[in-house]
Scaffold this active site. Structure first.
Site, PDB file in Angstrom:
ATOM      1  N   ASP A  47      21.800  33.048  34.203  1.00 54.46           N
ATOM      2  CA  ASP A  47      23.132  32.903  34.802  1.00 54.46           C
ATOM      3  C   ASP A  47      23.828  31.671  34.227  1.00 54.46           C
ATOM      4  O   ASP A  47      23.298  30.556  34.299  1.00 54.46           O
ATOM      5  CB  ASP A  47      23.007  32.761  36.323  1.00 54.46           C
ATOM      6  N   TYR A  52      30.616  25.797  32.965  1.00 52.34           N
ATOM      7  CA  TYR A  52      29.396  25.001  32.810  1.00 52.34           C
ATOM      8  C   TYR A  52      29.362  24.288  31.464  1.00 52.34           C
ATOM      9  O   TYR A  52      28.620  23.317  31.299  1.00 52.34           O
ATOM     10  CB  TYR A  52      28.137  25.869  32.935  1.00 52.34           C
ATOM     11  N   LYS A  77      30.822  33.798  33.962  1.00 49.83           N
ATOM     12  CA  LYS A  77      31.882  33.807  34.972  1.00 49.83           C
ATOM     13  C   LYS A  77      33.205  33.335  34.373  1.00 49.83           C
ATOM     14  O   LYS A  77      33.230  32.453  33.502  1.00 49.83           O
ATOM     15  CB  LYS A  77      31.501  32.892  36.150  1.00 49.83           C
ATOM     16  N   HIS A 110      34.890  33.509  39.146  1.00 49.86           N
ATOM     17  CA  HIS A 110      34.136  32.356  39.617  1.00 49.86           C
ATOM     18  C   HIS A 110      34.626  31.801  40.954  1.00 49.86           C
ATOM     19  O   HIS A 110      33.842  31.249  41.727  1.00 49.86           O
ATOM     20  CB  HIS A 110      34.196  31.241  38.557  1.00 49.86           C
ATOM     21  N   SER A 239      16.381  24.352  37.114  1.00 53.62           N
ATOM     22  CA  SER A 239      15.673  23.126  36.753  1.00 53.62           C
ATOM     23  C   SER A 239      15.588  23.086  35.239  1.00 53.62           C
ATOM     24  O   SER A 239      15.637  24.121  34.572  1.00 53.62           O
ATOM     25  CB  SER A 239      14.265  23.094  37.357  1.00 53.62           C
TER      26      SER A 239
END
Length: 283
Positions: A47, A52, A77, A110, A239
């Site tokens: 994802d 981002y 997104k 988004h 992570s």
């Protein structure tokens, strides 16, 4: 669900792996290695999002992973400033280029409310969704959906769309259940994904989770992810540490009791989301 690659089935028949690897707040410099590590561990659901800033690294990781593209479920997104019919089409193809792919498995709006469109956001959403439907019909996207949409945002879309959203990705974790939105989504055949399933780490300070961690000999992260899975929520843990990425996938060898599920369901609900309020416009 018995393993990492087991899937939910969207209403159009597309299968989506039951745990996704999230890349929110993963800088472009770290995303390539992190996604490669996730794919080596066995994740097949990745994802990302335009905002981002790591689509290029995600694309390089997938291309260099040795895993066939068709075996990876890839989500991105559309960000706020790219909403609108023509802007959406342009932004989508820019994402494809960065991700080094010729299709997406899932594309999401988004955010529901664009800054400057607080009073006509519904019109903007429907115009944007028309572009999503075009891309879906042209087979550039295997599934379409939304992110951060509550019931009040979903209703106007469901009332006017030709192709209903298949996924709603919302912030969801113990202490933030969004029970009404989850129930509404499930009733409308919308799969719910949970972003920030570990509550940005705040969850680790809850004594209830600490006690369950000892009871099940599992980490608090694993308890939270198992809770989501048992609620038929698709979690998106994140992570950059290989040991944590692996740990987050090891949640299929235990189950929370009904009593412990109820205890987590009834934790005091936070007054505000840890992310931004979906009713407020951003950017």
């Amino acid at each position: 669900m018995q393993k990492l690659t087991d899937c939910y089935e969207l209403y159009n028949g597309v299968k989506i792996p039951c745990i996704g690897y999230g890349t929110w707040k993963t800088p472009d410099s770290a995303a390539e290695k992190a996604v490669l590590d996730a794919l080596k561990i066995g994740y097949r659901h990745i994802d990302t999002a335009a905002i981002y800033g790591n689509e290029q690294s995600v694309g390089r990781a997938i291309a260099g992973s040795g895993v066939h593209r068709s075996d990876i479920f890839l989500t991105s997104k559309l960000w706020n400033h790219d909403q609108g019919y023509e802007n959406t089409l342009k932004a989508f193809h820019e994402s494809l280029k960065k991700l080094q792919t010729d299709y997406l498995d899932l594309y999401l709006i988004h955010w529901p409310i664009v800054k400057g469109h607080e009073h006509d956001w519904q019109i903007m959403i429907l115009e944007t969704w028309q572009a999503f439907e075009k891309l879906y019909q042209e087979k550039y996207i295997r599934a379409v959906g939304v992110s951060n949409f509550m019931i009040r945002h979903l209703r106007p879309l469901l009332d006017h769309c030709r192709i209903a959203p298949m996924v709603d990705q919302i912030e969801l974790h113990p202490g933030l259940n969004h029970v009404d939105t989850v129930e509404f989504a499930h009733k409308n055949n919308i799969v719910v994904e949970g972003w920030s399933p570990l509550a940005h780490g705040d969850i680790f300070r809850m004594p209830e989770l600490q006690r369950m961690s000892e009871k099940y000999s599992k980490s608090i992260a694993q308890i939270c992810l198992r809770w989501a899975l048992q609620k038929q929520i698709l979690p998106l843990p994140k992570s950059v540490k290989p040991d944590r990425i692996k740990e987050n996938a090891l949640i299929f060898d235990f189950a929370l009791s009904d009593g412990d599920m109820e205890l987590l369901n009834e934790l005091p609900q936070v007054l505000d989301t840890l992310g931004a309020d979906p009713d407020k416009s951003i950017y």
